[in-house]
Write a protein that holds these residues in place. Structure first.
Motif, PDB file in Angstrom:
ATOM      1  N   GLU A   1      -4.621  -0.780  -7.883  1.00  0.00           N
ATOM      2  CA  GLU A   1      -5.922  -0.144  -7.782  1.00  0.00           C
ATOM      3  C   GLU A   1      -5.865   0.997  -6.777  1.00  0.00           C
ATOM      4  OE1 GLU A   1      -8.893  -2.878  -6.430  1.00  0.00           O
ATOM      5  OE2 GLU A   1      -7.722  -3.507  -4.703  1.00  0.00           O
ATOM      6  N   THR A   2      -6.686   2.011  -7.028  1.00  0.00           N
ATOM      7  CA  THR A   2      -6.786   3.155  -6.131  1.00  0.00           C
ATOM      8  C   THR A   2      -7.957   2.924  -5.189  1.00  0.00           C
ATOM      9  OG1 THR A   2      -5.939   4.571  -7.881  1.00  0.00           O
ATOM     10  CG2 THR A   2      -7.007   5.650  -6.034  1.00  0.00           C
ATOM     11  N   VAL A   3      -7.709   3.085  -3.887  1.00  0.00           N
ATOM     12  CA  VAL A   3      -8.720   2.833  -2.867  1.00  0.00           C
ATOM     13  C   VAL A   3      -8.765   4.034  -1.924  1.00  0.00           C
ATOM     14  CG1 VAL A   3      -9.367   1.325  -0.951  1.00  0.00           C
ATOM     15  CG2 VAL A   3      -8.324   0.351  -2.995  1.00  0.00           C
ATOM     16  N   ILE A   4      -9.980   4.456  -1.553  1.00  0.00           N
ATOM     17  CA  ILE A   4     -10.135   5.500  -0.539  1.00  0.00           C
ATOM     18  C   ILE A   4     -10.459   4.798   0.768  1.00  0.00           C
ATOM     19  CG2 ILE A   4     -11.483   7.485   0.207  1.00  0.00           C
ATOM     20  CD1 ILE A   4     -11.964   8.094  -2.762  1.00  0.00           C
ATOM     21  N   LYS A   5      -9.582   4.990   1.746  1.00  0.00           N
ATOM     22  CA  LYS A   5      -9.724   4.325   3.035  1.00  0.00           C
ATOM     23  C   LYS A   5      -9.523   5.355   4.137  1.00  0.00           C
ATOM     24  CE  LYS A   5      -8.189   0.034   5.135  1.00  0.00           C
ATOM     25  NZ  LYS A   5      -7.284  -1.089   5.026  1.00  0.00           N
TER      26      LYS A   5
ATOM     27  N   SER B   1      -1.376   7.694  -2.646  1.00  0.00           N
ATOM     28  CA  SER B   1      -1.778   7.967  -4.024  1.00  0.00           C
ATOM     29  C   SER B   1      -1.430   9.398  -4.407  1.00  0.00           C
ATOM     30  CB  SER B   1      -3.278   7.736  -4.180  1.00  0.00           C
ATOM     31  OG  SER B   1      -3.678   8.017  -5.492  1.00  0.00           O
TER      32      SER B   1
ATOM     33  N   TYR C   1       0.712   7.109  -9.470  1.00  0.00           N
ATOM     34  CA  TYR C   1      -0.272   6.420 -10.304  1.00  0.00           C
ATOM     35  C   TYR C   1       0.287   6.178 -11.707  1.00  0.00           C
ATOM     36  CZ  TYR C   1      -4.615   5.340 -12.707  1.00  0.00           C
ATOM     37  OH  TYR C   1      -5.576   4.724 -13.456  1.00  0.00           O
TER      38      TYR C   1
ATOM     39  N   LYS D   1       0.851  -1.184   0.000  1.00  0.00           N
ATOM     40  CA  LYS D   1       0.000   0.000   0.000  1.00  0.00           C
ATOM     41  C   LYS D   1       0.887   1.235   0.000  1.00  0.00           C
ATOM     42  CE  LYS D   1      -1.945   1.494   3.814  1.00  0.00           C
ATOM     43  NZ  LYS D   1      -2.791   1.664   5.006  1.00  0.00           N
TER      44      LYS D   1
ATOM     45  N   ARG E   1      -6.524   8.565   0.173  1.00  0.00           N
ATOM     46  CA  ARG E   1      -6.454   7.794  -1.057  1.00  0.00           C
ATOM     47  C   ARG E   1      -5.125   7.028  -1.109  1.00  0.00           C
ATOM     48  NH1 ARG E   1      -8.783   9.504  -6.667  1.00  0.00           N
ATOM     49  NH2 ARG E   1     -10.392  10.028  -5.179  1.00  0.00           N
ATOM     50  N   TYR E   2      -5.214   5.731  -1.379  1.00  0.00           N
ATOM     51  CA  TYR E   2      -4.046   4.858  -1.449  1.00  0.00           C
ATOM     52  C   TYR E   2      -4.041   4.102  -2.773  1.00  0.00           C
ATOM     53  CZ  TYR E   2      -3.815   5.523   3.608  1.00  0.00           C
ATOM     54  OH  TYR E   2      -3.743   6.068   4.858  1.00  0.00           O
TER      55      TYR E   2
ATOM     56  N   PHE F   1      -3.042   0.332  -4.017  1.00  0.00           N
ATOM     57  CA  PHE F   1      -2.652  -1.030  -3.653  1.00  0.00           C
ATOM     58  C   PHE F   1      -1.962  -1.635  -4.873  1.00  0.00           C
ATOM     59  CE2 PHE F   1      -5.995  -2.055  -0.156  1.00  0.00           C
ATOM     60  CZ  PHE F   1      -5.497  -1.013   0.603  1.00  0.00           C
TER      61      PHE F   1
END
Length: 132
Positions: free
Chosen positions: A49-53, A28, A33, A25, A57-58, A60
Motif C-alpha cells: 500500500e502507498t502511504v503519505i507520512k 515510493s 510501485y 517500508k 510518500r512510502y 509498505f
C-alpha cells in the motif's frame, strides 16, 4: 548524487525476509510501485500500500511466509541491470531463472513485465532483476 531506488527496495525486502519482518517500508516511485504490483500478482508478497507520512510518500510491502515453517516465499533477489552497467536482452535472450521456478523482471516499451509476459509479447528490454 543519484540513488538507485530499485536496489534499495530489493535490499530492504531481502533484509526484511532474512529477519522475519512482516512489513518493510520503501520510498515510493513509479517503478517501485509497478514492481510491487508484479510481485503481488505473481504471489511473492501478500500486499502493498502507498502511504503519505510526514509529507513523503512510502510503499509498505507486506511480506509473505509459508504457513508451517515460516520460511519466506522470496528465497532470493538479485539486481542485474545497475545505473553503472545497464543490461539489455532481446526477446530470444530472456533468461529462465532456476529452470522456470523464478522470474526475471524487465523494463520494456510496454512497461515493467515478467520474463514470461515479455516472451509472450515477443519483446526484450532492460533486465532489472531476478526473483526466486
Amino acid at each position: 548524487m543519484t540513488i538507485d531506488t530499485i536496489s534499495d527496495m530489493l535490499t530492504r525486502i531481502r533484509n526484511g525476509n532474512s529477519v522475519g519482518h512482516q512489513v518493510v517500508k520503501v520510498n515510493s516511485t513509479r517503478i517501485n510501485y509497478r514492481i510491487c504490483r508484479l510481485l503481488k500478482s505473481e504471489g511473492f508478497i501478500r500486499q502493498f500500500e502507498t502511504v503519505i507520512k510526514e509529507g513523503k510518500r512510502y510503499i509498505f510491502i507486506y511480506l509473505k511466509y509459508e504457513n508451517e515453517s515460516k520460511k519466506p516465499i522470496i528465497r532470493g533477489l538479485k539486481r542485474v541491470s545497475k545505473p553503472g552497467l545497464r543490461v539489455y536482452v532481446r526477446k530470444r535472450q530472456i533468461p529462465l531463472v532456476l529452470g522456470g521456478q523464478g522470474l526475471a523482471l524487465l523494463s520494456t516499451s510496454q512497461g515493467i513485465l515478467t520474463s514470461l509476459q515479455a516472451k509472450k509479447l515477443g519483446i526484450g528490454g532492460e533486465l532489472i532483476c531476478y526473483i526466486w
